[in-house]
Write a protein that holds these residues in place. Structure first.
Motif, short mmCIF file in Angstrom:
data_model
loop_
_atom_site.label_atom_id
_atom_site.label_comp_id
_atom_site.label_asym_id
_atom_site.label_seq_id
_atom_site.Cartn_x
_atom_site.Cartn_y
_atom_site.Cartn_z
N LEU A 1 -5.56 -11.86 2.44
CA LEU A 1 -6.95 -10.92 2.63
C LEU A 1 -6.28 -9.70 2.75
O LEU A 1 -6.91 -8.65 2.39
N TRP A 2 -5.19 -9.50 3.56
CA TRP A 2 -4.61 -8.09 3.44
C TRP A 2 -4.21 -7.50 2.34
O TRP A 2 -4.59 -6.22 1.98
N ALA A 3 -3.81 -8.29 1.21
CA ALA A 3 -3.43 -7.65 -0.20
C ALA A 3 -4.71 -7.42 -0.75
O ALA A 3 -4.77 -6.33 -1.51
N GLN A 4 -5.81 -8.20 -0.69
CA GLN A 4 -7.00 -7.98 -1.23
C GLN A 4 -7.67 -6.80 -0.55
O GLN A 4 -8.39 -5.74 -1.14
N THR A 5 -7.46 -6.52 0.57
CA THR A 5 -7.85 -5.29 1.13
C THR A 5 -7.39 -3.91 0.89
O THR A 5 -8.07 -3.05 0.44
N VAL A 6 -6.13 -4.13 0.67
CA VAL A 6 -5.57 -2.87 -0.06
C VAL A 6 -5.79 -2.48 -1.69
O VAL A 6 -5.99 -1.66 -1.96
N GLY A 7 -6.18 -3.67 -2.06
CA GLY A 7 -6.47 -3.84 -3.59
C GLY A 7 -7.81 -3.00 -4.01
O GLY A 7 -7.99 -2.00 -4.42
N ILE A 8 -8.75 -3.16 -2.99
CA ILE A 8 -10.25 -2.89 -2.89
C ILE A 8 -10.08 -1.27 -2.60
O ILE A 8 -10.79 -0.53 -3.50
N LEU A 9 -9.31 -0.92 -1.40
CA LEU A 9 -9.22 0.41 -1.38
C LEU A 9 -8.82 1.31 -2.20
O LEU A 9 -8.96 2.59 -2.44
N LEU A 10 -7.52 0.58 -2.92
CA LEU A 10 -6.75 1.40 -4.16
C LEU A 10 -7.82 1.71 -5.18
O LEU A 10 -7.67 2.55 -6.01
N GLY A 11 -8.64 0.54 -5.55
CA GLY A 11 -9.62 0.64 -6.38
C GLY A 11 -10.81 1.90 -6.30
O GLY A 11 -11.21 2.52 -7.17
N GLU A 12 -10.95 2.06 -5.05
CA GLU A 12 -11.75 3.12 -4.58
C GLU A 12 -11.09 4.53 -4.97
O GLU A 12 -11.66 5.29 -5.23
N ALA A 13 -10.11 4.43 -4.54
CA ALA A 13 -9.01 5.60 -4.65
C ALA A 13 -9.04 6.05 -6.19
O ALA A 13 -9.08 7.05 -6.49
#
Length: 212
Positions: A144-156
């Motif tokens: 879930l931590w990797a998914q969190t970073v992925g979602i935030l990077l997608g937003e970036a």
């Protein structure tokens, strides 16, 4: 000048998303996300320098402060450090396959970018590829931590691409964007903590056996 900065920034952001796919610990993933503030701020500053208006300078400063410092700080307090053996790829993809997928996404994004915006097609294409890969991380990483970073990077990547495409998002859109990323960091961090408390590890493969 701005077109060259946009292209370089989009390429750097895409590289950071690839590094996030390969990150083995939560601190490493959060560090990658913190560095992703630089290409976003660079695009806003380049647009401001080319006559985009003073608001873009403020935008660049806020990106560095909020996305480069504040949100990573929130994530570091929220996301636990997983054990090394907890690292895995839900889709069992090898690093070469992931890198191959990144290359394919970049090529498809470049083609689509050229079709959508000939003036800044390469930067737009790389930005689109970064969006696809960022939001695609939850499909290949079960932590879930990797998914969190992925979602935030997608937003970036979405913000960077919007800046390349529109040049200026306007004050209302900017305020909503910053509020959204802070809310995402808080909510996703809380979800990771809750799952870890129940299952002992923040991994979506454990969610089929909810208890408590």
């Amino acid at each position: 000048m701005s077109s060259g900065v946009e292209l370089a920034s989009a390429a750097v952001l895409l590289l950071l998303v690839v590094l996030a796919v390969m990150a083995r610990t939560a601190p490493a993933g959060v560090t990658v996300y913190a560095w992703a503030a630089l290409p976003q701020a660079a695009v806003a500053a380049a647009l401001a320098a080319s006559g985009g208006g003073a608001l873009l300078w403020v935008d660049a400063a806020l990106i560095l402060a909020v996305k480069g410092l504040w949100v990573p700080s929130l994530l570091r307090r929220s996301l636990p450090v997983p054990d090394r053996h907890g690292y895995g790829l839900a889709a069992s993809m090898s690093p070469p396959m992931l890198l191959g997928g990144a290359v394919v996404a970049a090529l498809l994004g470049l083609r689509l970018g050229v079709l959508l915006g000939p003036a800044a097609g390469e930067a737009l294409g790389l930005g689109l590829a970064a969006i696809l890969l960022g939001f695609g991380i939850p499909a290949v990483r079960s932590e879930l931590w990797a998914q969190t970073v992925g979602i935030l990077l997608g937003e970036a990547a979405l913000v960077l691409t919007a800046l390349v495409l529109a040049g200026d998002l306007g004050p209302t859109a900017e305020i909503l964007s910053f509020a959204e990323v802070i809310l995402l960091a808080v909510v996703l961090g809380a979800v990771v903590r809750a799952v870890r408390d129940v299952h002992g590890v923040a991994d979506v493969r454990r969610l089929g056996r909810l208890r408590g």
